[in-house]
Design a protein around this motif. Structure first.
Motif, PDB file in Angstrom:
ATOM      1  N   SER A 142       0.734  -1.204   0.112  1.00 34.14           N
ATOM      2  CA  SER A 142       0.182   0.247  -0.271  1.00 34.14           C
ATOM      3  C   SER A 142       1.029   1.835  -0.150  1.00 34.14           C
ATOM      4  O   SER A 142       0.851   2.566  -1.051  1.00 34.14           O
ATOM      5  N   ASN A 189      11.478  -4.954  -1.246  1.00 31.62           N
ATOM      6  CA  ASN A 189      11.273  -3.945  -0.886  1.00 31.62           C
ATOM      7  C   ASN A 189      11.769  -3.254   0.797  1.00 31.62           C
ATOM      8  O   ASN A 189      11.318  -3.613   1.978  1.00 31.62           O
ATOM      9  N   ASP A 190      13.697  -2.992   0.148  1.00 34.92           N
ATOM     10  CA  ASP A 190      14.056  -2.770   1.588  1.00 34.92           C
ATOM     11  C   ASP A 190      14.210  -0.893   1.393  1.00 34.92           C
ATOM     12  O   ASP A 190      13.675  -0.850   2.351  1.00 34.92           O
TER      13      ASP A 190
HETATM   14  P1  ADP Z   1       1.082  -4.029   2.883  1.00 36.54           P
HETATM   15  O1  ADP Z   1       0.442  -2.604   2.057  1.00 36.54           O
HETATM   16  O2  ADP Z   1       1.986  -4.845   1.582  1.00 36.54           O
HETATM   17  O3  ADP Z   1       0.494  -4.835   3.922  1.00 36.54           O
HETATM   18  P2  ADP Z   1       1.719  -1.287   4.227  1.00 36.54           P
HETATM   19  O4  ADP Z   1       1.940  -0.718   2.614  1.00 36.54           O
HETATM   20  O5  ADP Z   1       0.851  -1.212   4.989  1.00 36.54           O
HETATM   21  O6  ADP Z   1       1.711  -3.007   3.571  1.00 36.54           O
HETATM   22  O7  ADP Z   1       3.371  -1.450   5.134  1.00 36.54           O
HETATM   23  C1  ADP Z   1       3.349  -2.031   6.113  1.00 36.54           C
HETATM   24  C2  ADP Z   1       4.433  -1.006   7.215  1.00 36.54           C
HETATM   25  O8  ADP Z   1       5.625  -1.166   6.555  1.00 36.54           O
HETATM   26  C3  ADP Z   1       3.604   0.462   7.490  1.00 36.54           C
HETATM   27  O9  ADP Z   1       3.701   0.436   8.149  1.00 36.54           O
HETATM   28  C4  ADP Z   1       4.774   1.038   6.338  1.00 36.54           C
HETATM   29  O10 ADP Z   1       5.036   2.841   7.604  1.00 36.54           O
HETATM   30  C5  ADP Z   1       6.153   0.353   7.361  1.00 36.54           C
HETATM   31  N1  ADP Z   1       7.051  -0.089   5.712  1.00 36.54           N
HETATM   32  C6  ADP Z   1       6.564  -0.260   3.909  1.00 36.54           C
HETATM   33  N2  ADP Z   1       7.813  -0.011   3.028  1.00 36.54           N
HETATM   34  C7  ADP Z   1       8.515   0.447   3.695  1.00 36.54           C
HETATM   35  C8  ADP Z   1      10.106   0.727   3.569  1.00 36.54           C
HETATM   36  N3  ADP Z   1      10.519   0.323   2.246  1.00 36.54           N
HETATM   37  N4  ADP Z   1      10.923   0.713   4.926  1.00 36.54           N
HETATM   38  C9  ADP Z   1      10.219   0.816   6.145  1.00 36.54           C
HETATM   39  N5  ADP Z   1       9.131   0.525   6.507  1.00 36.54           N
HETATM   40  C10 ADP Z   1       8.153   0.431   5.309  1.00 36.54           C
END
Ligand code: ADP
Ligand code: 5GP
Length: 239
Positions: free
Chosen positions: A17, A170-171
């Motif tokens: 997301s 996604n690092d």
């Molecule tokens: P998904 O949609 O895949 O379930 P989210 O976008 O909600 O995941 O992200 C999960 C958590 O990880 C959120 O708190 C987001 O801010 C954090 N996050 C996402 N990408 C990164 C990144 N590259 N580095 C650090 N934190 C991240």
């Protein structure tokens, strides 16, 4: 000209997301399909914005009425993409992005083979656990059972990575966003039949680096950390 259908899948908590929101704020002309789901809204989610939240009864009625392009049961809830989303984007000639799980992606790929598929991986289980926990904390509700379930599902979803055209880890967020943008630029360039030139050459290089065949070294430690064997390279047909 018909729009491009982008499919993005990732284990929950990988940052899908976050990446999609960054992409949408920086690249215009992509519609985002709002899925239907029977799960409860999380945090500040609103019906009609992140999802159309509905009941099991209504969802099953929509299935019976053949209103879904695809649907699947994920973590005990139904999720589905309304046919209407694709019809509207197709009629308007706009690109459409579906954020759906691996089961849904398989169904859509069977119906729309030209769809561009992108898989997003978290760097390792430890980082995934931290992201899932941080997100739950930010939403004010940490449910250990839900966290455990999402973590144990992650490896199963990642096993499907090689079915996707592009694979991102996604690092570092900025790098993953740049890769996602490059993929969109490249796919649009190809659809329009435009050549590779000085303006888009870098995007082509970045997008090509996300192909499975070019990412094996980069993916190996990620797959190892989730206990997954890398996909076999395609066999050459000797006959
Ligand atoms: P998904 O949609 O895949 O379930 P989210 O976008 O909600 O995941 O992200 C999960 C958590 O990880 C959120 O708190 C987001 O801010 C954090 N996050 C996402 N990408 C990164 C990144 N590259 N580095 C650090 N934190 C991240
Ligand atoms: P979440 O509950 O974290 O928002 O999503 C859980 C999973 O459901 C994610 O893997 C997400 O991609 C998937 N998902 C969301 N919408 C759909 C949909 O319309 N169809 C399918 N098959 N999966 C979906």
């Amino acid at each position: 000209m018909a729009g491009i259908l982008f499919i993005i899948s990732a284990p929950s908590g990988s940052g899908k997301s976050t990446l999609v929101n960054a992409l949408r704020s920086q690249v215009g002309g992509i519609d985002f399909s709002i899925s239907w789901t029977t799960r409860q809204p999380r945090g500040s989610e609103e019906s009609g914005r992140e999802y159309h939240f509905t009941t099991r009864e209504q969802f099953e009625r929509m299935v019976a009425d053949d209103q879904f392009l695809e649907y699947a049961e994920v973590f005990g809830n139904y999720y589905g993409t309304a046919r209407q989303s694709l019809n509207e984007a197709t009629e308007a000639g706009r690109d459409l992005l579906l954020d759906i799980d691996v089961q849904g992606a398989r169904q859509v790929r069977a119906r729309v083979p030209q769809a561009v598929t992108i898989f997003i991986m978290p760097p390792n289980p430890k980082v995934l656990r931290t992201r899932l926990r941080n997100r739950s904390r930010a939403e004010g509700h940490v449910d250990e059972d839900v966290l455990f379930r999402r973590l144990s599902e992650a490896s199963k979803e990642i096993e499907n990575y090689s079915q996707y055209g592009y694979i991102l880890v996604n690092d570092v967020l900025e790098r993953a966003v740049a890769q996602l943008e490059a993929i969109v630029v490249v796919e649009r360039t190809k659809r329009e039949g435009r050549p590779v030139d000085v303006h888009n050459r870098r995007d082509f290089e970045i997008a090509e680096s996300c192909r499975e065949i070019n990412s094996r070294e980069r993916l190996k430690p990620v797959l190892d950390s989730f206990g997954i064997f890398p996909a076999e390279p395609p066999q050459r047909n000797l006959f």
